[in-house]
Write an enzyme that holds these catalytic residues in place. Structure first.
Site, PDB file in Angstrom:
ATOM      1  N   GLY A 120       0.784  -1.234   0.000  1.00 18.60           N
ATOM      2  CA  GLY A 120       0.000   0.000   0.000  1.00 18.60           C
ATOM      3  C   GLY A 120       0.815   1.284   0.000  1.00 18.60           C
TER       4      GLY A 120
ATOM      5  N   ASP B 280       0.779   3.808   4.059  1.00 16.56           N
ATOM      6  CA  ASP B 280      -0.309   4.524   3.395  1.00 16.56           C
ATOM      7  C   ASP B 280      -1.400   4.847   4.403  1.00 16.56           C
ATOM      8  OD1 ASP B 280      -0.762   1.788   3.623  1.00 16.56           O
ATOM      9  OD2 ASP B 280      -2.103   1.701   1.900  1.00 16.56           O
TER      10      ASP B 280
ATOM     11  N   ASP C 291      -4.785   2.025  10.492  1.00 15.76           N
ATOM     12  CA  ASP C 291      -6.209   1.756  10.706  1.00 15.76           C
ATOM     13  C   ASP C 291      -6.385   1.297  12.159  1.00 15.76           C
ATOM     14  OD1 ASP C 291      -8.865   1.161  10.316  1.00 15.76           O
ATOM     15  OD2 ASP C 291      -8.568  -0.278   8.726  1.00 15.76           O
TER      16      ASP C 291
ATOM     17  N   ASP D  72      -5.913  -0.420  -2.008  1.00 14.16           N
ATOM     18  CA  ASP D  72      -6.628  -1.324  -2.922  1.00 14.16           C
ATOM     19  C   ASP D  72      -7.985  -1.765  -2.389  1.00 14.16           C
ATOM     20  OD1 ASP D  72      -5.486  -3.033  -0.838  1.00 14.16           O
ATOM     21  OD2 ASP D  72      -6.080  -4.710  -2.118  1.00 14.16           O
TER      22      ASP D  72
ATOM     23  N   ARG E 223      -5.067   0.549  -6.893  1.00 16.56           N
ATOM     24  CA  ARG E 223      -3.863   1.145  -6.294  1.00 16.56           C
ATOM     25  C   ARG E 223      -3.287   2.238  -7.186  1.00 16.56           C
ATOM     26  NH1 ARG E 223      -2.140  -2.200  -1.985  1.00 16.56           N
ATOM     27  NH2 ARG E 223      -2.486  -4.435  -2.252  1.00 16.56           N
TER      28      ARG E 223
HETATM   29  C1  PRP Z   1      -3.027  -2.015   4.989  1.00 17.67           C
HETATM   30  C2  PRP Z   1      -2.122  -0.814   5.114  1.00 17.67           C
HETATM   31  C3  PRP Z   1      -1.426  -1.041   6.423  1.00 17.67           C
HETATM   32  C4  PRP Z   1      -2.449  -1.816   7.219  1.00 17.67           C
HETATM   33  C5  PRP Z   1      -3.085  -0.904   8.214  1.00 17.67           C
HETATM   34  O1  PRP Z   1      -2.305  -3.065   4.458  1.00 17.67           O
HETATM   35  O2  PRP Z   1      -1.215  -0.727   4.036  1.00 17.67           O
HETATM   36  O3  PRP Z   1      -0.235  -1.771   6.271  1.00 17.67           O
HETATM   37  O4  PRP Z   1      -3.439  -2.298   6.305  1.00 17.67           O
HETATM   38  O5  PRP Z   1      -4.078  -1.581   8.935  1.00 17.67           O
HETATM   39  P1  PRP Z   1      -4.023  -1.772  10.503  1.00 17.67           P
HETATM   40  O6  PRP Z   1      -3.640  -0.466  11.123  1.00 17.67           O
HETATM   41  O7  PRP Z   1      -5.452  -2.167  10.824  1.00 17.67           O
HETATM   42  O8  PRP Z   1      -3.050  -2.869  10.829  1.00 17.67           O
HETATM   43  P2  PRP Z   1      -2.994  -4.361   3.808  1.00 17.67           P
HETATM   44  O9  PRP Z   1      -2.937  -5.486   4.812  1.00 17.67           O
HETATM   45  O10 PRP Z   1      -4.332  -4.010   3.262  1.00 17.67           O
HETATM   46  O11 PRP Z   1      -1.985  -4.749   2.650  1.00 17.67           O
HETATM   47  P3  PRP Z   1      -1.462  -3.851   1.433  1.00 17.67           P
HETATM   48  O12 PRP Z   1      -0.543  -2.797   2.025  1.00 17.67           O
HETATM   49  O13 PRP Z   1      -0.713  -4.809   0.595  1.00 17.67           O
HETATM   50  O14 PRP Z   1      -2.651  -3.243   0.742  1.00 17.67           O
END
Ligand code: PRP
Length: 190
Positions: free
Chosen positions: A55, A110, A113, A170, A176
């Protein structure tokens, strides 16, 4: 050619121009914060930007070019188990390529959460004895936080719990490559 995937977004939350302005401001701030005498690395090596794949790839590429001083890169990939049995469990998919002992590490995300990913990375990195660890995230989804994490550089705080895509983020691995961050129309969510 019109952007075929941009048409699947109902609302633009952060335009490419808004993101560029924030990335520029954060890049300048990082350069000041890690300037000679402010960095913690005793060997005076440049800060190491760690991109959390996948991300953060787009933000990392733009942010790095807004930092007007030396930096190095590395990449890490993690995945949440997401099976509901162990909330917050994170798995290492690809580790850093070089040691970080004594380095000034800046983790680039990115989005933060729930905070579990950053918490996992910060703990894991701390055990490797870097000189410092800071976090930079383009989006800080504060309302969703389940674990306490400090984000040192925030592009945009996001209060609403919207499902956002674009600029690296994504939905089922798509979108993306949108140049902005927006909300996907419900008919494109399966
Ligand atoms: C997303 C983002 C962070 C994570 C944040 O990654 O890039 O790494 O989630 O979420 P959290 O604070 O609840 O842990 P994702 O697992 O969707 O993978 P990606 O980066 O490959 O899209």
């Amino acid at each position: 050619m019109t952007n075929k995937i941009a048409e699947r977004v109902s609302r633009v939350l952060f335009s490419a121009e808004q993101i560029r302005i924030r990335a520029h401001a954060i890049g300048e701030q990082i350069a000041v914060d890690y300037a000679d005498g402010a960095a913690k690395d005793l060997q005076r090596r440049p800060p190491l930007l760690v991109c959390v794949l996948h991300g953060a790839l787009v933000f990392m590429a733009d942010l790095a070019r807004e930092i007007p001083t030396e930096v190095e890169y590395d990449f890490i990939s993690v995945s949440s188990y997401g099976n509901g049995t162990s909330p917050g469990a994170v798995r290492l998919v690809k580790d850093l390529e070089r040691p970080i002992e004594g380095r000034d590490v800046l983790i680039v995300e990115d989005i933060v959460d729930t905070g579990y990913t950053i918490d996992y990375l910060r703990r894991g990195f701390a055990a490797r004895r870097p000189a410092s660890i800071r976090i930079c995230s383009l989006i800080d989804k504060v309302a969703r936080r389940e674990t306490e994490v400090q984000v040192d550089y925030v592009g945009f705080p996001l209060e609403e719990n919207a499902f956002i895509v674009g600029y690296g983020m994504d939905y089922q691995e798509l979108y993306r490559n949108l140049p902005f961050i927006g909300v996907l129309k419900p008919e494109y969510i399966k």
